[in-house]
Motif scaffolding. Structure first.
Motif, PDB file in Angstrom:
ATOM      1  N   GLN A  23     103.829  42.483  26.213  1.00 55.15           N
ATOM      2  CA  GLN A  23     104.992  41.771  26.734  1.00 55.15           C
ATOM      3  C   GLN A  23     104.574  40.637  27.659  1.00 55.15           C
ATOM      4  OE1 GLN A  23     105.524  45.569  29.744  1.00 55.15           O
ATOM      5  NE2 GLN A  23     107.359  44.471  29.194  1.00 55.15           N
ATOM      6  N   ASP A  43     106.048  55.803  21.770  1.00 54.37           N
ATOM      7  CA  ASP A  43     105.394  54.495  21.695  1.00 54.37           C
ATOM      8  C   ASP A  43     105.239  53.824  23.056  1.00 54.37           C
ATOM      9  OD1 ASP A  43     105.400  54.861  18.984  1.00 54.37           O
ATOM     10  OD2 ASP A  43     107.121  53.565  18.595  1.00 54.37           O
ATOM     11  N   SER A  71      99.269  47.289  19.105  1.00 53.56           N
ATOM     12  CA  SER A  71     100.683  47.592  19.369  1.00 53.56           C
ATOM     13  C   SER A  71     101.238  48.441  18.233  1.00 53.56           C
ATOM     14  CB  SER A  71     101.486  46.301  19.480  1.00 53.56           C
ATOM     15  OG  SER A  71     102.883  46.559  19.458  1.00 53.56           O
ATOM     16  N   GLY A 116     106.832  46.379  20.331  1.00 52.52           N
ATOM     17  CA  GLY A 116     106.435  47.775  20.401  1.00 52.52           C
ATOM     18  C   GLY A 116     106.909  48.424  21.686  1.00 52.52           C
ATOM     19  N   GLY A 117     106.622  49.742  21.798  1.00 53.23           N
ATOM     20  CA  GLY A 117     106.848  50.423  23.063  1.00 53.23           C
ATOM     21  C   GLY A 117     108.219  51.007  23.301  1.00 53.23           C
ATOM     22  N   PHE A 118     109.175  50.803  22.395  1.00 55.10           N
ATOM     23  CA  PHE A 118     110.512  51.318  22.683  1.00 55.10           C
ATOM     24  C   PHE A 118     110.738  52.736  22.175  1.00 55.10           C
ATOM     25  CE2 PHE A 118     114.778  52.243  21.153  1.00 55.10           C
ATOM     26  CZ  PHE A 118     115.454  52.276  22.371  1.00 55.10           C
ATOM     27  N   GLU A 127     111.748  43.351  21.546  1.00 59.43           N
ATOM     28  CA  GLU A 127     112.624  43.559  22.700  1.00 59.43           C
ATOM     29  C   GLU A 127     112.900  42.253  23.440  1.00 59.43           C
ATOM     30  OE1 GLU A 127     110.203  47.082  21.770  1.00 59.43           O
ATOM     31  OE2 GLU A 127     109.506  45.325  22.893  1.00 59.43           O
ATOM     32  N   SER A 157     102.337  51.382  23.873  1.00 59.47           N
ATOM     33  CA  SER A 157     101.937  50.427  22.824  1.00 59.47           C
ATOM     34  C   SER A 157     102.765  49.157  22.890  1.00 59.47           C
ATOM     35  CB  SER A 157     102.079  51.077  21.443  1.00 59.47           C
ATOM     36  OG  SER A 157     103.430  51.415  21.183  1.00 59.47           O
ATOM     37  N   LEU A 158     103.117  48.727  24.115  1.00 60.00           N
ATOM     38  CA  LEU A 158     103.987  47.572  24.328  1.00 60.00           C
ATOM     39  C   LEU A 158     103.181  46.388  24.839  1.00 60.00           C
ATOM     40  CD1 LEU A 158     106.723  46.125  24.715  1.00 60.00           C
ATOM     41  CD2 LEU A 158     106.951  47.335  26.897  1.00 60.00           C
ATOM     42  N   SER A 175     109.061  47.494  16.992  1.00 58.34           N
ATOM     43  CA  SER A 175     110.292  47.004  17.607  1.00 58.34           C
ATOM     44  C   SER A 175     110.034  45.690  18.314  1.00 58.34           C
ATOM     45  CB  SER A 175     110.848  48.029  18.611  1.00 58.34           C
ATOM     46  OG  SER A 175     109.911  48.270  19.651  1.00 58.34           O
ATOM     47  N   GLY A 204     109.023  41.419  24.248  1.00 57.96           N
ATOM     48  CA  GLY A 204     107.894  42.287  23.935  1.00 57.96           C
ATOM     49  C   GLY A 204     107.923  42.773  22.507  1.00 57.96           C
TER      50      GLY A 204
END
Length: 476
Positions: free
Chosen positions: A314, A308, A389, A302-304, A395, A311-312, A393, A300
């Motif tokens: 994946q 956030d 996003s 974003g989102g971490f 992931e 905003s992931l 980051s 993925g």
């Protein structure tokens, strides 16, 4: 009468002194670790339950199960999936810094000798005596921690059992997993209360010429404008002169994720992640249960970082086991948070052992190309989607998923493989800013899944090509 006053005063003094000196002093209650294991032996998979039988005041627990797993719970459960004779250790501590330690054994497998070894060991092993230590309050963020801590990120293992050591020796702490440039520290406390502390941004901290019995403690490392905590594993313990060095692995704890995070800047996240790619093998799940168990593998962007979460973007695979016939089923999916995951069409069939390849790439601002391939069955699913996003980051994650707020139990997956040299030449990579390369090319760190105060999934160290495995542990 006046001439007898000195004598009367003296007699009164003796009387008061006798009352004070003879008054019984309350005994100091110290913790003495002890526990039972049910059952102590059996065939794999072997589900065992720990029961705390410790005496005296104690408010913290730290268990190791002999297979790499650990727990902070008072009475955890654990599942052994491989045959062997395992050492289970319990460290307890009270709020004053007194500690105690106990070991017992579990025999997993069918060998009668293994069962006999566990029986004899548990019969004759005695609890270690309690040892008094000065509490290091400033390095125990959850001093007084019980079964319901405020946050997993605040956990630190309390000072543990001590050993009497040689008069002069050197101990070196070697850390891995901490992003470059961050300071970390080691606090050492002697049995007489002597306190030593060193801080460094290098992977090594050395104490030389020390004497006596020491406990070490490694505080949380906190960093970033969007704060992130890194915990040391183990974060406290006895200093053993016979070892000479102690290896420490830093990781970030999350209740449902395990894997790796990469970013352009972990202390000041920047929106410059434009692509991520990853490869993995779909695991074969084990167990026989009517309750649904699941595990997701995905990549993925974003989102971490805190703030956030919505905003992931994946894509990945889901593997579940359970139901009436306890069958495993697998499917691919795409998810754009805060929306729900969307399964790909059922015609794209996935089986355990299949090699998957996923890629997410920003075509232009706000437009994303998503690809999920089954390299074993030679199919590819593609989508182009509009999404905003955070792009701060990348992931590579194994997840214990939740469905509409309900979390399934983590499936027994054994070891999950995220990229190997046999899969492809670009297994786990990203483009962050102007750089394209494997995970290790960028600032980042590992994530360890710790749920209900117990480790559930622990990633290995990265290879030079950005590949890693995740070992799963089951509680019961």
């Amino acid at each position: 009468m006046t001439r007898y006053l000195p004598y009367l005063s003296y007699l009164l003094f003796l009387f008061l002194a006798s009352v004070v000196l003879c008054h019984p002093v309350p005994a100091v209650l110290l913790p003495v670790a002890d526990f039972s294991i049910t059952p102590e032996s059996g065939t794999v998979p072997l589900d065992v339950k720990m029961t705390d039988l410790s005496k005296g005041p104690h408010s913290t627990w730290f268990w190791t199960f002999g297979d790499g797993a650990f727990s902070y719970s008072r009475e955890p459960g654990h599942t052994y999936t491989e045959p062997g004779l395992y050492t289970v250790s319990l460290f307890i501590s009270d709020n004053e810094g007194h500690t105690s330690f106990k070991k017992r054994y579990v025999a997993a497998g069918s060998s009668c000798w293994t069962h006999l070894g566990a029986l004899l060991s548990n019969l004759f092993l005695e609890p270690a005596p309690s040892v008094t230590r000065v509490a290091i309050a400033e390095n125990q963020p959850f001093q007084g921690y019980s079964e319901n801590p405020p946050s997993l990120h605040e956990m630190q293992v309390p000072p543990l059992m001590q050993r009497f050591l040689a008069e002069r020796y050197t101990v070196t702490f070697n850390q891995s997993g901490l992003p470059p440039g961050l300071n970390w520290s080691v606090v050492m406390v002697n049995n007489d209360g002597t306190r030593l502390e060193k801080i460094s941004s290098t992977p090594e901290i050395c104490f030389s010429g020390i004497s006596g019995s020491y406990t070490y403690s490694i505080p949380l490392v906190k960093f970033g404008k969007k704060p992130v905590n890194m915990s040391a594993i183990p974060s406290s313990g006895p200093v053993d002169v016979n070892r000479g060095s102690i290896d420490i692995q830093f990781s970030h704890f999350e209740p449902s994720w395990a894997g790796y995070i990469a970013a352009a800047n972990i202390t000041d996240p920047r929106s410059v992640v434009t692509s991520v790619g990853g490869s993995w093998i779909v695991p074969e799940l084990s167990g026989n249960t009517s309750d649904m168990t699941s595990v997701f593998q995905w990549i993925g962007i974003g989102g971490f970082f805190p703030g956030d979460a919505s905003s992931l973007i994946q894509t990945g695979t889901a593997s579940s086991l359970g139901g009436l016939y306890s069958m495993q089923y697998n499917y691919g999916w795409i998810e754009l948070l805060p929306g729900y995951s969307e399964p790909i069409p059922s015609g794209f069939v996935i089986f355990p052992g299949d090699i998957m390849r996923a890629e997410i790439h920003e075509e232009k601002p706000g437009t994303w190309n998503i690809s999920l391939k089954d390299l074993t069955r030679n199919w590819q699913y593609k989508r182009t989607l509009l999404y905003n996003s955070s792009m701060d980051s990348a992931e590579w994650v194994l997840e214990n998923p939740s469905y509409v707020g309900e979390t399934h139990d983590l499936a027994h997956f054994g070891v999950a493989d995220f990229g190997t040299t046999s899969l492809s030449t670009d297994d786990n990579n990203a483009t962050i800013g102007s750089v394209t390369g494997p995970i290790g090319s960028f600032p980042g760190f590992s994530i360890t899944m710790v749920y209900n105060n117990t480790s559930r999934a622990i990633p290995s160290k990265l290879s030079s090509g950005g590949n890693f495995t995740i070992r799963g542990y089951s509680a019961n």
